[in-house]
Design an enzyme around this catalytic site. Structure first.
Site, PDB file in Angstrom:
ATOM      1  N   ALA A  79       0.656  -0.952   0.025  1.00  0.00           N
ATOM      2  CA  ALA A  79      -0.364  -0.719  -0.058  1.00  0.00           C
ATOM      3  C   ALA A  79       0.743   1.418   0.062  1.00  0.00           C
ATOM      4  O   ALA A  79       2.343   1.020  -0.091  1.00  0.00           O
ATOM      5  CB  ALA A  79      -1.080  -0.075   1.182  1.00  0.00           C
ATOM      6  N   THR A 120      -6.506  -0.772   7.765  1.00  0.00           N
ATOM      7  CA  THR A 120      -5.981   0.417   8.903  1.00  0.00           C
ATOM      8  C   THR A 120      -7.336   0.095  10.049  1.00  0.00           C
ATOM      9  O   THR A 120      -8.349   0.717   9.158  1.00  0.00           O
ATOM     10  CB  THR A 120      -5.131   0.721   8.532  1.00  0.00           C
ATOM     11  OG1 THR A 120      -5.198   2.717   9.381  1.00  0.00           O
ATOM     12  CG2 THR A 120      -6.405   1.773   7.606  1.00  0.00           C
ATOM     13  N   ASP A 121      -6.964   0.533  11.783  1.00  0.00           N
ATOM     14  CA  ASP A 121      -8.283   1.033  12.260  1.00  0.00           C
ATOM     15  C   ASP A 121      -8.436   2.613  11.552  1.00  0.00           C
ATOM     16  O   ASP A 121     -10.106   2.655  12.359  1.00  0.00           O
ATOM     17  CB  ASP A 121      -7.818   0.993  13.190  1.00  0.00           C
ATOM     18  CG  ASP A 121      -6.633   2.212  13.776  1.00  0.00           C
ATOM     19  OD1 ASP A 121      -6.184   2.638  12.975  1.00  0.00           O
ATOM     20  OD2 ASP A 121      -6.208   2.406  15.171  1.00  0.00           O
ATOM     21  N   GLU A 122      -7.999   3.176  10.336  1.00  0.00           N
ATOM     22  CA  GLU A 122      -8.297   4.810  10.456  1.00  0.00           C
ATOM     23  C   GLU A 122     -10.039   4.452   9.457  1.00  0.00           C
ATOM     24  O   GLU A 122     -10.124   5.800   8.795  1.00  0.00           O
ATOM     25  CB  GLU A 122      -6.687   5.230   9.682  1.00  0.00           C
ATOM     26  CG  GLU A 122      -5.828   5.365  10.293  1.00  0.00           C
ATOM     27  CD  GLU A 122      -4.998   6.602   9.642  1.00  0.00           C
ATOM     28  OE1 GLU A 122      -5.075   7.054   8.740  1.00  0.00           O
ATOM     29  OE2 GLU A 122      -3.945   6.453  10.147  1.00  0.00           O
ATOM     30  N   TYR A 147      -5.481   8.861   2.019  1.00  0.00           N
ATOM     31  CA  TYR A 147      -5.342   7.030   2.586  1.00  0.00           C
ATOM     32  C   TYR A 147      -5.979   6.369   3.110  1.00  0.00           C
ATOM     33  O   TYR A 147      -6.968   5.423   2.652  1.00  0.00           O
ATOM     34  CB  TYR A 147      -3.786   7.646   3.784  1.00  0.00           C
ATOM     35  CG  TYR A 147      -3.817   6.099   4.533  1.00  0.00           C
ATOM     36  CD1 TYR A 147      -3.551   4.789   3.642  1.00  0.00           C
ATOM     37  CD2 TYR A 147      -3.949   5.677   5.821  1.00  0.00           C
ATOM     38  CE1 TYR A 147      -3.561   3.610   3.882  1.00  0.00           C
ATOM     39  CE2 TYR A 147      -3.782   4.935   6.373  1.00  0.00           C
ATOM     40  CZ  TYR A 147      -2.843   3.426   5.401  1.00  0.00           C
ATOM     41  OH  TYR A 147      -2.759   2.389   6.069  1.00  0.00           O
ATOM     42  N   LYS A 151      -8.089   3.011   1.606  1.00  0.00           N
ATOM     43  CA  LYS A 151      -8.059   1.587   2.559  1.00  0.00           C
ATOM     44  C   LYS A 151      -9.389   1.053   3.176  1.00  0.00           C
ATOM     45  O   LYS A 151      -9.595   0.204   2.694  1.00  0.00           O
ATOM     46  CB  LYS A 151      -7.003   2.241   3.891  1.00  0.00           C
ATOM     47  CG  LYS A 151      -5.506   2.114   4.040  1.00  0.00           C
ATOM     48  CD  LYS A 151      -4.652   0.770   2.951  1.00  0.00           C
ATOM     49  CE  LYS A 151      -4.973  -0.501   3.859  1.00  0.00           C
ATOM     50  NZ  LYS A 151      -3.814  -1.406   3.113  1.00  0.00           N
ATOM     51  N   LYS A 186       7.736   8.535   9.547  1.00  0.00           N
ATOM     52  CA  LYS A 186       6.589   8.112  10.571  1.00  0.00           C
ATOM     53  C   LYS A 186       6.811   8.272  12.375  1.00  0.00           C
ATOM     54  O   LYS A 186       8.697   8.298  11.712  1.00  0.00           O
ATOM     55  CB  LYS A 186       6.229   6.077  10.662  1.00  0.00           C
ATOM     56  CG  LYS A 186       5.877   5.628   9.177  1.00  0.00           C
ATOM     57  CD  LYS A 186       4.449   6.365   8.745  1.00  0.00           C
ATOM     58  CE  LYS A 186       4.227   5.306   7.671  1.00  0.00           C
ATOM     59  NZ  LYS A 186       4.729   4.709   6.328  1.00  0.00           N
ATOM     60  N   ARG A 211      -2.656   7.396  19.403  1.00  0.00           N
ATOM     61  CA  ARG A 211      -2.270   6.284  19.115  1.00  0.00           C
ATOM     62  C   ARG A 211      -2.918   4.955  19.306  1.00  0.00           C
ATOM     63  O   ARG A 211      -1.870   5.557  21.245  1.00  0.00           O
ATOM     64  CB  ARG A 211      -1.452   6.110  18.340  1.00  0.00           C
ATOM     65  CG  ARG A 211      -1.803   8.071  17.191  1.00  0.00           C
ATOM     66  CD  ARG A 211      -2.549   7.286  15.603  1.00  0.00           C
ATOM     67  NE  ARG A 211      -2.472   8.545  15.153  1.00  0.00           N
ATOM     68  CZ  ARG A 211      -3.981   9.449  14.941  1.00  0.00           C
ATOM     69  NH1 ARG A 211      -4.339   9.899  16.260  1.00  0.00           N
ATOM     70  NH2 ARG A 211      -3.625  10.434  14.080  1.00  0.00           N
ATOM     71  N   ASP A 269      -0.039  21.448  12.797  1.00  0.00           N
ATOM     72  CA  ASP A 269      -0.451  20.191  12.782  1.00  0.00           C
ATOM     73  C   ASP A 269      -0.548  19.932  11.090  1.00  0.00           C
ATOM     74  O   ASP A 269      -0.908  20.983  10.209  1.00  0.00           O
ATOM     75  CB  ASP A 269      -1.543  21.005  13.630  1.00  0.00           C
ATOM     76  CG  ASP A 269      -2.584  19.393  14.735  1.00  0.00           C
ATOM     77  OD1 ASP A 269      -1.724  18.511  13.905  1.00  0.00           O
ATOM     78  OD2 ASP A 269      -3.738  19.529  14.779  1.00  0.00           O
TER      79      ASP A 269
END
Ligand code: NAD
Ligand code: DAU
Length: 331
Positions: A79, A120-122, A147, A151, A186, A211, A269
């Protein structure tokens, strides 16, 4: 058993290959990886004589078809994986995460090959800081970034191919991983390598975002549990009760490096920055009997710091360009 691992030269995929070679000598591993900026042949160097690495894209239908035809199982990690990059240029995310997954699904459908999809949990969006709720397999999809939306789309393709075509697939949605071989773009490896270089860690915004950290070895042991004992068509959430806000993570790293707790800087941010992720892994634990090994975050983090200190040759070539990209965006 012949296993095709897509994205096996990336962070989680290479750790999966290492774990598989170590613990399952009966498995023959082939890796399909495009070796993008995030993939590194060197991540597979310790197992190079036991693994076949094919350099190519999961969007290449002819290549995918020939590799899937020669496999009993496909484990799909490949990915585009970084939220910040997806905000700058979503195009490769649509290509790899959606078209690539579609291409693999058509091949496993044709050849009747078992498929495990890594997600992913996202896909579930985010939670409030003070919300006692965690994500469960029944949480509605609500992705925020290019992203996470690609997913989410790839997960839905897998579900549709199971229902409409009887493809033998499972899906896992995991929380934030840490450990060796993670690209230094990351959060955790960026701060570790900054600290090694004597540069202050960079915290997006106030650092209140939460997170749910899991060691990559625990993610991958859960993936094997799902492959071996999971029910076809089911989604399993993977997490190890590791909620921490970003400020706490930076403070722990500063402590490991023997520096003052406030020796970091706040930077711009992330637009649309998800506030909190948290996984309820009850289904995985109760149904498949999985438990994590790395339950002490601080000692897992210390081991990760040691790995980056001992493996500078692996990450150093990417450091300057990665930091230049962040500097250009005020981060
Ligand atoms: P990564 O960016 O480190 O690795 C991705 C790998 O995929 C790289 O080796 C890259 O070269 C390869 N790749 C990219 N495009 C490709 C293409 N078109 N064809 C073939 N290979 C291609 O990512 P990661 O952090 O290891 O994530 C792996 C998977 O796990 C992803 O599906 C990601 O969504 C998922 N995931 C990651 C996390 C996390 O915390 N990192 C958590 C949950 C789920
Ligand atoms: O939840 C799973 C997801 O975790 C995966 O699907 C993604 O592939 C993976 O990249 C990760 O996404 P995040 O966006 O949560 O990870 P990242 O490492 O980019 O950032 C973690 C947190 O740290 C996030 O709140 C943003 C913040 N951050 C990040 C960087 C790079 C900082 O404060 N400073 C930084 O320099």
């Amino acid at each position: 058993m012949r296993v095709l691992v897509t994205g096996g030269a990336g962070f989680i995929g290479s750790n999966f290959v290492h774990q598989t070679v170590r613990e399952r000598p009966e498995v023959r591993v082939t890796v399909l990886d495009a070796l993008t900026y995030a993939g590194d042949r060197e991540s597979l160097a310790p197992v190079a004589d036991k693994v076949t690495l094919v350099e190519g894209s999961i969007t290449d239908a002819a290549l995918v078809d020939s590799l899937v035809a020669d496999s009993d199982l496909v484990v799909h990690f490949a990915a585009e994986s970084h939220n910040d990059n997806s905000l700058n240029d979503p195009s490769p995310f649509v290509q790899t995460n959606l078209i690539g997954t579609f291409t693999l699904l058509e091949a496993v459908r044709k050849h009747g090959v078992r498929f495990h999809h890594i997600s992913t949990d996202e896909v579930y969006g985010d939670l409030e800081l003070d919300d006692p709720a965690k994500f469960t397999p029944d949480t509605p999809y609500n992705p925020s970034s290019p992203y996470s939306s690609t997913k989410a789309g790839s997960d839905l393709l897998v579900r549709a191919w199971v229902r409409s075509f009887g493809v033998q697939a499972t899906i896992s949605n995991c929380s934030n991983n840490y450990g060796p071989y993670q690209h230094i773009e990351k959060f955790i490896p960026r701060q570790i390598t900054n600290l090694i270089d004597g540069v202050r860690p960079k915290l997006y915004g106030a650092g209140e975002n939460v997170r749910d950290w899991i060691h990559v070895e625990d993610h991958n042991s859960a993936v094997w549990a799902i492959i071996e004992r999971g029910r076809i068509g089911e989604t399993y959430l993977i997490g190890a009760d590791g909620e921490k806000n970003n400020l706490e993570v930076v403070e722990t790293l500063l402590e490991i490096f023997g520096l003052a707790k406030d020796d970091f800087e706040h930077v711009k941010d992330r637009p649309g920055h998800d506030l909190r992720y948290a996984i309820d892994a009850t289904k995985l634990r109760d149904e498949l009997g999985w438990t994590p090994k790395y339950t002490d975050f601080e000692s897992g983090l210390r081991a990760t710091v040691d790995w980056y200190k001992a493996n500078e040759a692996w990450w150093r070539p990417a450091k300057q360009a990665t930091e230049a990209k962040y500097a250009a965006q005020g981060q």
